[in-house]
Design a protein around this motif. Structure first.
Motif, short mmCIF file in Angstrom:
data_model
loop_
_atom_site.label_atom_id
_atom_site.label_comp_id
_atom_site.label_asym_id
_atom_site.label_seq_id
_atom_site.Cartn_x
_atom_site.Cartn_y
_atom_site.Cartn_z
N ALA A 32 34.02 46.85 29.84
CA ALA A 32 33.99 45.39 30.14
C ALA A 32 35.34 44.86 29.34
CB ALA A 32 32.89 44.57 29.77
N GLY A 33 35.93 43.87 29.91
CA GLY A 33 37.03 43.10 29.14
C GLY A 33 37.25 41.69 29.48
N LYS A 47 39.22 44.48 25.15
CA LYS A 47 38.61 45.13 26.17
C LYS A 47 37.78 46.22 25.34
CE LYS A 47 42.33 47.07 28.15
NZ LYS A 47 43.06 47.45 29.51
N LYS A 48 36.63 46.58 26.29
CA LYS A 48 35.44 47.45 25.32
C LYS A 48 34.80 48.65 26.30
CE LYS A 48 34.92 48.05 21.17
NZ LYS A 48 36.17 48.66 20.72
N THR A 73 33.71 43.46 34.77
CA THR A 73 32.98 44.62 34.10
C THR A 73 32.99 45.91 35.24
OG1 THR A 73 30.34 45.26 33.61
CG2 THR A 73 30.75 43.37 35.16
N ARG A 74 33.25 47.06 34.49
CA ARG A 74 33.60 48.16 35.36
C ARG A 74 32.93 49.13 35.68
NH1 ARG A 74 37.52 52.78 33.51
NH2 ARG A 74 38.77 53.37 35.44
N ASN A 85 41.41 51.96 29.62
CA ASN A 85 41.11 51.85 31.01
C ASN A 85 40.23 50.82 31.43
OD1 ASN A 85 42.62 53.98 31.49
ND2 ASN A 85 41.03 55.50 31.49
N ALA A 86 39.58 50.18 30.57
CA ALA A 86 38.83 48.87 30.93
C ALA A 86 39.75 47.75 31.31
CB ALA A 86 38.10 48.55 29.75
N HIS A 87 39.50 47.15 32.12
CA HIS A 87 40.06 45.84 32.82
C HIS A 87 39.67 44.67 31.54
CE1 HIS A 87 40.24 47.06 37.30
NE2 HIS A 87 39.90 48.24 36.61
N PRO A 88 41.00 43.72 31.80
CA PRO A 88 41.91 43.37 32.56
C PRO A 88 43.09 44.57 32.12
CG PRO A 88 41.31 41.33 31.19
CD PRO A 88 40.42 42.68 30.70
#
Ligand code: F6R
Length: 611
Positions: A32-33, A47-48, A73-74, A85-88
């Protein structure tokens, strides 16, 4: 899949975005980020890898004040779930921040071109390619919205996006194609999210963006238009649920809460529709197609996962009561195999979320071929609900647990109503109609009786939760229930389970049976009960352990099997609505004993908006 939220307003932004993400976490939960534009228009991002809770811990030190932010949240599609690779995702200069749900299918071609032009990348994702493509156009046109439109014209695939930028720090730009996006219109505050659950706390006024539309939100208001820059007139809708419906309400898990809600949700699916004295059904959503559906040459039902299992029950119901030939097909297969459809065919699309990408794409396929499309959908205003020609909402309320439970029994209830409706338009007699309608009306109380026996099912789970495999068997109306029982167990407990038509067992799966194999047999007292008992004998002859679901009072079976779970009597065609409930509870208690993350099982997401 993936949850997006964006906010412009006066509230404290980081906690607001985190709460929004938590409410959508069932859409994806591997990382998530968030990004905020602070008071000096600088972009602050974090981002984490992991859950939203991990992001929350990491953002403790992010002491930013701002009025504009986006978060995500990815559920990973391209690239391993990690911090990078987490967003944003950002452009190369870190001036644009983008969150995305969907898949940019031609990302690798675009990426190669951009690399040749000198742009570089940090992540393995398709989303970063879009961010850099926007940068490339912004460098040329110096207009953020125009750059976004130019970039979106270059990409294939699906997207729901929200982005902010220090170039034009007073706006969020959002756009969709094939992935849901909803705007929330509050009191001097505006939101965008992939799910109404992230908005409901702030406002009930929403706009559902259509495919190829975009929105530009600013502190002073919002505009909507097409990605091709044409004006659109967007209608404001009212959300029909309350915050408490998306909270656990004292239950340990959403799944358990939703299982226990079924007494009410089955009642809600019938409310205002069942005409008991006339033995008939009123379905306002089908008014526009009423005359045509009476003469349907064929009905095709298409769906995915649990909704597909309910479609299989629908096939039995409609063929029995209305004598209309029915075919059931996975939406993912239907959409790619050039199905032969006729103009007097009806295609029914069943979906809890109303956003499943394969089911949604199948609608376009059916429409192109001239068939009439009907939706059986839970989420009001969802893409599938809006894309179909007519339909029936199941009114199960928000389903948060990733494993579908109450939506399944509501789908079965609506399919029973539909079959009765079609039957009564054709040959089904008033007397038979009244008999079915009365039994339907009695179902909620019978569901409650099964739920009252939950502790017995927990005890059985205690005995078997360490098994490595399970077999589920059923016949006729309860063959799809065997499939659904197996699906529930595997998705939340990670125990391998297979569902089979009971008589098929001897054509292969019987080889698996030994004293370590629990076999769950759905065996209500119906016209094929004796045949199912023979199948149970075959299992017992090979020392399998049998858990049988049968009717109260059928004590004979106790002598043969290891455990009996009882359901009240009803008509055979309505038994699936009852027999599935013990199977949901068995899966739930098994997963709990194994310490699984029941509401967010690994690798899954609630709303499968990618292919
Ligand atoms: C299983 C489950 C999934 C969904 C499937 C279709 O418990 O929830 O198999 O049924 O992803 O989703 P909808 O019904 O939203 O189209």
């Amino acid at each position: 899949m993936c949850g997006i939220i964006g906010y412009i307003g006066k509230k404290e932004i980081v906690p607001l975005l985190l709460t929004g993400l938590k409410r959508m976490e069932y859409r994806g939960y591997d990382s998530a980020g968030l990004s905020i534009l602070d008071s000096s228009s600088e972009l602050k991002s974090i981002k984490k890898k992991g859950r939203v809770n991990d992001l929350e811990l990491a953002s403790m030190d992010l002491n930013v004040k701002g009025i504009i932010g986006i978060a995500h949240t990815r559920w990973a599609t391209h690239g391993y779930p990690n911090d990078i690779n987490a967003h944003p995702h950002f452009d190369t200069k870190m001036n644009i921040s983008l969150v995305h749900n969907g898949i940019i299918e031609n990302y690798s071609i675009i990426k190669q071109k951009l690399i040749q032009e000198g742009y570089s990348f940090r992540s393995d994702t398709d989303t970063e390619v879009l961010a850099v493509l926007i940068e490339r156009f912004y460098d040329k046109v110096k207009d953020l919205e125009y750059a976004v439109r130019l970039a979106l014209n270059e990409v294939n695939g699906t997207f729901g996006i929200a982005l902010i930028s220090k170039y034009e720090p007073n706006k969020i730009i959002a756009a969709r194609r094939g992935s849901p996006l909803i705007l929330g219109i509050g009191d001097n505050e505006y939101l965008v999210a992939s799910d109404a659950s992230a908005i409901i706390e702030h406002t009930k006024n929403v706009i559902y963006l259509n495919d190829d539309e975009m929105a530009i939100l600013s502190p002073d208001g919002f505009i909507t238009k097409t990605i091709a820059n044409k004006k659109v007139k967007s209608e404001i809708h009212q959300l029909e649920f309350d915050l408490e419906q998306i909270e656990k309400g004292g239950f340990e898990h959403f799944m358990l809460k939703e299982i226990f809600e079924q007494t009410q949700t089955i009642r809600d699916a019938m409310r205002g529709r069942l005409l008991v004295d006339e033995g008939n059904v009123k379905l306002g959503g089908l008014r526009s197609v009423r005359d045509r559906i009476r003469n349907a040459r064929r009905i095709i039902i298409t769906a995915c996962g649990t909704s597909y299992n309910s479609a299989l029950v629908g096939e039995y119901l409609i063929e029995q009561l209305a004598h209309i030939p029915v075919e059931v097909e996975y939406a993912s297969e239907f959409r790619y195999r050039s199905p032969i459809l006729f103009e007097d065919d009806f295609v029914i699309f069943i979906s809890q979320s109303g956003e499943t990408a394969d089911t949604y794409a199948a609608i376009q396929e059916a429409k192109q071929r001239g068939a009439t499309c009907l939706g059986i959908v839970n989420v009001v205003g969802s893409s599938i609900a809006r894309a179909t020609d007519a339909g029936i909402y199941i009114h199960a309320g928000p389903e948060i647990g990733v494993a579908s439970t109450k939506a399944f029994t509501s789908q079965l209830t609506v399919l029973s109503l539909l079959a009765l409706y079609l039957g009564r338009m054709r040959n089904l007699s008033t007397i038979d109609g009244i008999k079915i309608a009365k039994e339907l009306e009695a179902l909620p109380d019978k569901v409650q009786m099964i739920l009252n026996g939950a502790s017995e099912i927990e005890r059985i789970a205690n005995e078997y939760y360490q098994s490595r495999n399970f077999l589920y068997l059923g016949r006729g109306y309860n063959f799809p229930i065997a499939l659904e029982g197996a699906l529930k167990l595997k998705e939340i407990s990670y125990i391998h389970a297979e569902g089979y038509p009971a008589a098929e067992m001897k054509h292969g799966p019987i080889a698996l049976i030994d004293k370590n194999m629990p076999v769950v047999v759905v065996a209500p007292k119906d016209e094929i009960y004796e045949k199912v008992v023979s199948n149970i004998e075959e299992v017992k002859a090979r020392e399998g352990r049998v858990i049988a679901i049968t009717n109260y009072g059928n004590t004979d079976l106790e002598k043969l099997v290891d455990h009996c779970i009882y359901i009240p009597d009803t008509l055979p065609l309505l038994t699936p609505i009852l027999t599935v409930i013990p199977l949901q509870l068995l899966a739930y208690y098994t997963a709990r004993l194994l310490g699984r993350d029941i509401d967010k099982p690994r690798n899954l997401a609630k709303s499968v908006t990618v292919e």
